[in-house]
Design an enzyme around this catalytic site. Structure first.
Site, mmCIF file in Angstrom:
data_model
loop_
_atom_site.group_PDB
_atom_site.id
_atom_site.type_symbol
_atom_site.label_atom_id
_atom_site.label_comp_id
_atom_site.label_asym_id
_atom_site.label_seq_id
_atom_site.Cartn_x
_atom_site.Cartn_y
_atom_site.Cartn_z
ATOM 1 N N HIS A 95 -19.734 -6.945 21.507
ATOM 2 C CA HIS A 95 -18.585 -7.823 21.274
ATOM 3 C C HIS A 95 -19.108 -9.245 21.113
ATOM 4 O O HIS A 95 -19.970 -9.700 21.883
ATOM 5 C CB HIS A 95 -17.626 -7.724 22.461
ATOM 6 C CG HIS A 95 -16.562 -8.769 22.445
ATOM 7 N ND1 HIS A 95 -15.813 -9.043 21.311
ATOM 8 C CD2 HIS A 95 -16.121 -9.624 23.406
ATOM 9 C CE1 HIS A 95 -14.965 -10.012 21.595
ATOM 10 N NE2 HIS A 95 -15.133 -10.392 22.850
ATOM 11 N N ASN A 139 -14.987 -15.646 18.398
ATOM 12 C CA ASN A 139 -14.597 -14.421 19.098
ATOM 13 C C ASN A 139 -13.305 -13.902 18.457
ATOM 14 O O ASN A 139 -12.252 -14.521 18.607
ATOM 15 C CB ASN A 139 -14.394 -14.757 20.579
ATOM 16 C CG ASN A 139 -13.990 -13.559 21.413
ATOM 17 O OD1 ASN A 139 -13.616 -12.518 20.884
ATOM 18 N ND2 ASN A 139 -14.059 -13.715 22.724
ATOM 19 N N CYS A 157 -10.579 -7.295 24.117
ATOM 20 C CA CYS A 157 -11.859 -7.364 23.396
ATOM 21 C C CYS A 157 -12.685 -6.073 23.494
ATOM 22 O O CYS A 157 -13.650 -5.901 22.758
ATOM 23 C CB CYS A 157 -12.682 -8.550 23.881
ATOM 24 S SG CYS A 157 -11.796 -10.103 23.719
HETATM 25 O O1 UT7 Z 1 -13.732 -12.028 24.687
HETATM 26 C C1 UT7 Z 1 -13.603 -11.706 26.032
HETATM 27 C C2 UT7 Z 1 -14.778 -12.074 26.737
HETATM 28 N N1 UT7 Z 1 -14.839 -13.513 26.852
HETATM 29 C C3 UT7 Z 1 -15.997 -14.039 27.169
HETATM 30 O O2 UT7 Z 1 -16.959 -13.330 27.271
HETATM 31 C C4 UT7 Z 1 -16.055 -15.502 27.489
HETATM 32 C C5 UT7 Z 1 -16.974 -15.685 28.659
HETATM 33 N N2 UT7 Z 1 -17.160 -17.077 29.049
HETATM 34 C C6 UT7 Z 1 -17.866 -17.915 28.304
HETATM 35 O O3 UT7 Z 1 -18.315 -17.597 27.224
HETATM 36 C C7 UT7 Z 1 -18.174 -19.279 28.892
HETATM 37 O O4 UT7 Z 1 -17.822 -19.290 30.253
HETATM 38 C C8 UT7 Z 1 -17.464 -20.446 28.154
HETATM 39 C C9 UT7 Z 1 -18.059 -20.621 26.770
HETATM 40 C C10 UT7 Z 1 -15.973 -20.174 28.058
HETATM 41 C C11 UT7 Z 1 -17.663 -21.753 28.915
HETATM 42 O O5 UT7 Z 1 -19.045 -22.012 29.078
HETATM 43 P P1 UT7 Z 1 -19.653 -22.423 30.494
HETATM 44 O O6 UT7 Z 1 -21.066 -22.649 30.303
HETATM 45 O O7 UT7 Z 1 -19.218 -21.362 31.470
HETATM 46 O O8 UT7 Z 1 -18.943 -23.802 30.745
HETATM 47 P P2 UT7 Z 1 -17.987 -24.257 31.940
HETATM 48 O O9 UT7 Z 1 -16.672 -23.584 31.820
HETATM 49 O O10 UT7 Z 1 -18.750 -24.108 33.225
HETATM 50 O O11 UT7 Z 1 -17.806 -25.798 31.593
HETATM 51 C C12 UT7 Z 1 -18.908 -26.714 31.653
HETATM 52 C C13 UT7 Z 1 -18.389 -28.101 31.303
HETATM 53 C C14 UT7 Z 1 -17.147 -28.505 32.096
HETATM 54 O O12 UT7 Z 1 -17.241 -29.876 32.377
HETATM 55 P P3 UT7 Z 1 -17.731 -30.371 33.830
HETATM 56 O O13 UT7 Z 1 -16.769 -29.763 34.813
HETATM 57 O O14 UT7 Z 1 -19.127 -29.833 33.977
HETATM 58 O O15 UT7 Z 1 -17.646 -31.848 33.726
HETATM 59 C C15 UT7 Z 1 -16.032 -28.294 31.097
HETATM 60 O O16 UT7 Z 1 -14.923 -29.126 31.328
HETATM 61 O O17 UT7 Z 1 -18.031 -28.148 29.913
HETATM 62 C C16 UT7 Z 1 -16.707 -28.701 29.802
HETATM 63 N N3 UT7 Z 1 -16.090 -28.082 28.615
HETATM 64 C C17 UT7 Z 1 -16.180 -28.602 27.394
HETATM 65 N N4 UT7 Z 1 -16.763 -29.716 26.927
HETATM 66 C C18 UT7 Z 1 -16.665 -29.957 25.600
HETATM 67 C C19 UT7 Z 1 -15.385 -26.929 28.568
HETATM 68 N N5 UT7 Z 1 -15.001 -26.695 27.281
HETATM 69 C C20 UT7 Z 1 -15.484 -27.719 26.553
HETATM 70 C C21 UT7 Z 1 -15.415 -28.031 25.175
HETATM 71 N N6 UT7 Z 1 -16.028 -29.155 24.745
HETATM 72 N N7 UT7 Z 1 -14.794 -27.232 24.276
#
Ligand code: UT7
Length: 329
Positions: free
Chosen positions: A256, A286, A123
């Site tokens: 990005h 993305n 990225c």
């Molecule tokens: O391009 C390269 C650079 N990439 C990035 O910059 C990505 C960076 N990371 C992110 O943007 C974020 O970390 C994400 C969008 C990937 C995830 O967001 P988050 O706020 O960090 O969520 P999380 O991974 O802490 O997940 C929170 C909750 C979890 O459930 P529990 O454990 O709290 O019960 C996940 O299982 O959200 C759940 N979850 C979802 N729920 C519904 C994860 N994905 C989904 C989904 N739909 N698609």
């Protein structure tokens, strides 16, 4: 006595292309539900800002998307393809293991003989490719470069993993970068930290006629998020210092497009209001290396970003890699 005339590089045209198939969050959620994977428009919008993404048809490759974006950039620059003397494509989803997507673009555009190669920094790739092209133009190794970011990330998504498959899309963005007596690109800074290879990767390869390992994307989202917000501020300060400019000189930040929350955090640290940040993640998702040139082209064509504006481009991604380019358009 021979005096040397300073030589810079400048963007003379931009172009971009999105495959026609557009999936909203609801469309994707319905598709995933059929496989028992639960997600929602509300979760995706709240956590990422993404509302829709584009997916390429099965027979469309990164070089196909790249060529469409390149044609538009060439037209915007009023430039004949035959005058291009360097092609750099950034992609992590090339058409083949080899040759490079850049050679395929060269063939499809009917350009003969110039160097053509791919850069792979995921990225961060577009800022890497732009910095390489800038260096080659400054040293006289090239005069007119096509620099393209193109991806078909839909091919490497695991549609059973809701933490990643809702985030990415396909597309391409391109610029023509030309030698110029005036800058242009003011400064660039590139970084990598290979200690973090595992937090965002596709841990597969081809060997003995088989795929070895896993050919689908894996990401520790929260770890990537944490690293991204830290390095993006540092690298912005780095290029501003190199160019002897300050936050106040930035007309537009084009980061990005991974997550609106990362963009908001970077803007806040740079004391930039969000109306100075170009945001396309809601419509594109993305698109990895394509995201910055796609956003740049959308902003130029909408009339928001104009000639003479000072623009900060910033990328961050797998590797772990990050970088920035500060430029006057
Ligand atoms: O391009 C390269 C650079 N990439 C990035 O910059 C990505 C960076 N990371 C992110 O943007 C974020 O970390 C994400 C969008 C990937 C995830 O967001 P988050 O706020 O960090 O969520 P999380 O991974 O802490 O997940 C929170 C909750 C979890 O459930 P529990 O454990 O709290 O019960 C996940 O299982 O959200 C759940 N979850 C979802 N729920 C519904 C994860 N994905 C989904 C989904 N739909 N698609």
């Amino acid at each position: 006595m021979k005096t040397s005339i300073p030589r810079y590089s400048r963007i003379s045209g931009t172009g971009s292309f999105l495959p026609p198939k557009r999936l909203t969050n609801d469309d994707l959620a319905a598709q995933l539900a059929a496989d028992g994977i639960e997600t929602s428009d509300q979760w995706i919008v709240e956590r990422t800002g993404i509302r829709a993404r584009h997916f390429a048809a099965p027979d469309v490759t990164s070089s196909d998307l790249a060529v469409e974006a390149a044609k538009l950039a060439l037209a915007a620059a009023d430039c004949d393809a035959a005058s291009i003397d360097l092609i750099i494509v950034e992609t992590s989803t090339p058409d083949m293991v080899f040759p490079s997507a850049a050679c395929m673009v060269q063939q499809k555009l009917g350009i003969k003989g110039c160097p053509a190669f791919d850069v792979q920094a995921v990225c961060s790739g577009f800022v890497y490719a732009l910095a390489v092209a800038d260096s080659m133009i400054k040293t006289g190794a090239a005069n007119k470069a096509l620099v393209i970011g193109a991806e078909v990330f839909s091919r490497i998504l695991d549609f059973k993993d809701r933490t990643t498959c809702v985030l990415f899309g396909d597309g391409a963005g391109a610029v023509v970068l030309e030698a110029s007596a005036t800058p242009g690109i003011l400064a660039s800074e590139l970084h990598a930290d290979g200690r973090h290879v595992d937090i965002l990767c596709v841990p597969g390869t081809v060997a003995g006629g088989k795929v070895l390992g896993d050919p689908l994307l894996k990401m520790d989202g929260p770890a990537v998020f944490k690293l991204a917000v830290g390095v993006l501020e540092d690298v912005a300060r780095g290029v501003l210092a190199k160019a002897e400019r300050t936050d106040a000189d930035i007309d537009w930040l084009i980061p990005h497009q991974a997550n609106i929350r990362i963009m908001q955090s970077t803007a806040k640290k740079l004391k930039l209001p969000m109306d100075k940040v170009i945001v396309t993640v809601h419509e594109h998702g993305n698109t990895s290396a394509a995201s910055i040139p796609l956003a740049l082209d959308v902003a130029v064509r909408s009339g928001k970003v104009k000639q003479g504006d000072t623009v900060l481009l910033e990328g961050v991604g797998g590797g772990f890699t990050w970088g920035a380019v500060l430029l006057d358009l």
